[in-house]
Design an enzyme around this catalytic site. Sequence first.
Site, PDB file in Angstrom:
ATOM      1  CB  THR A   1      -0.938   0.255   1.231  1.00 50.36           C
ATOM      2  OG1 THR A   1      -0.101  -0.398   2.285  1.00 50.36           O
ATOM      3  CG2 THR A   1      -2.000  -1.016   1.010  1.00 50.36           C
ATOM      4  CB  THR A   2       4.094   1.980   1.199  1.00 54.30           C
ATOM      5  OG1 THR A   2       3.937   2.023   2.564  1.00 54.30           O
ATOM      6  CG2 THR A   2       5.210   3.340   1.100  1.00 54.30           C
TER       7      THR A   2
ATOM      8  CE1 TYR B   1     -16.878   2.955   1.599  1.00 53.63           C
ATOM      9  CE2 TYR B   1     -18.140   1.213   0.584  1.00 53.63           C
ATOM     10  CZ  TYR B   1     -18.147   2.464   1.131  1.00 53.63           C
ATOM     11  OH  TYR B   1     -19.374   3.345   0.771  1.00 53.63           O
TER      12      TYR B   1
ATOM     13  CE1 TYR C   1      -0.160  -3.929   6.540  1.00 51.30           C
ATOM     14  CE2 TYR C   1      -0.636  -3.465   4.226  1.00 51.30           C
ATOM     15  CZ  TYR C   1      -0.396  -3.125   5.740  1.00 51.30           C
ATOM     16  OH  TYR C   1       0.128  -1.671   5.863  1.00 51.30           O
TER      17      TYR C   1
ATOM     18  NE  ARG D   1      -2.633   3.769   5.356  1.00 48.85           N
ATOM     19  CZ  ARG D   1      -2.683   4.820   4.589  1.00 48.85           C
ATOM     20  NH1 ARG D   1      -3.514   4.844   3.734  1.00 48.85           N
ATOM     21  NH2 ARG D   1      -1.786   5.806   4.787  1.00 48.85           N
TER      22      ARG D   1
ATOM     23  CE  LYS E   1       3.177  -3.762   6.444  1.00 50.53           C
ATOM     24  NZ  LYS E   1       3.124  -3.204   5.335  1.00 50.53           N
TER      25      LYS E   1
ATOM     26  CB  ILE F   1       6.668  -5.379   5.632  1.00 59.25           C
ATOM     27  CG1 ILE F   1       6.879  -6.629   5.564  1.00 59.25           C
ATOM     28  CG2 ILE F   1       6.304  -4.351   4.460  1.00 59.25           C
ATOM     29  CD1 ILE F   1       5.774  -7.331   4.709  1.00 59.25           C
TER      30      ILE F   1
END
Length: 294
Positions: free
Chosen positions: A47-48, A110, A136, A141, A164, A205
């Site tokens: 996502t980064t 979402y 993850y 988020r 993660k 990570i």
Amino acid sequence: MEHPLMGVGVALITPFDQNHEIDYDGLRRLLETTSEGGVDYFVVQGTTGETSTTTAQEKADLLKFAKENNPKNLPIVYGLGGNNTKVVLETIKNTDLSGVSAILSVCPYYNKPSQAGLIAHFTAIADASPVPVLLYNVPGRTVTHIQIPTVLELAKHPNIIGIKDASSIENAIELTKRCPEDFLLLSGDDNLVTTSISMGFSGVISVIANAFPKEFGELTWAALKGDFEKAAEIQQRFVDFDTLLYVESNPVGIKKCCEIKGICSSEVRLPLVKASDELGAKLEKAMIAEGFWK
């Protein structure tokens, strides 16, 4: 016994030029500087890497580029997840995962699935993936949290090798207490690396490692080798700095650090905007004060 995905995985940013197209020269420099700095593996299109605003073709191109421009032939983890299970499965089928050590699959966001839905979603991904799967968990988020019993159930799948976790220190404690010994636990919070490793995590990570791979590698491996005094000393230097990185959202802050160091531009794609002058000045001041920059 060391695992290939122990230590520091760098959650690579995606450099953009002034027209917001992918800057492959900047990405090449990033791959070189992080390799030279001593990261242990690359995470491509986590996502980064602004996966929300890269196209399917760009994602495939970025993976191909990382494979072909990997100076030390480091392991590669590829971000491949989403909140539409059918699309994720189709993407797995259509992606060349040769040379990829694992995929990192984010908790669906979402649509807020139940825990039973999460088990079904990740089981389908693990069944379809030709390479191992890392879960993850990032409820800050995604809203949805992969609860401990769900992780334990998914850990039974032979193709789900770890997680993660970027939720809370309380969750990290429970993971270390209850997960199988061979289930890989990786921190998703740079500020909690020393603490997480002291409890049994195998690494991180990292966002920070994009710009500071050497320092963050020293921190992580000091902790993994049991030198918590050294790890804590380095961790303390990053604590306030790490908070600054997220003031205007991720990866805005770390991209500004990379620009200051001459690696790539700080450009991001809308709806993100690049770092304000005020934040840029604060980051540079902190980099100098903590000895991370001249």
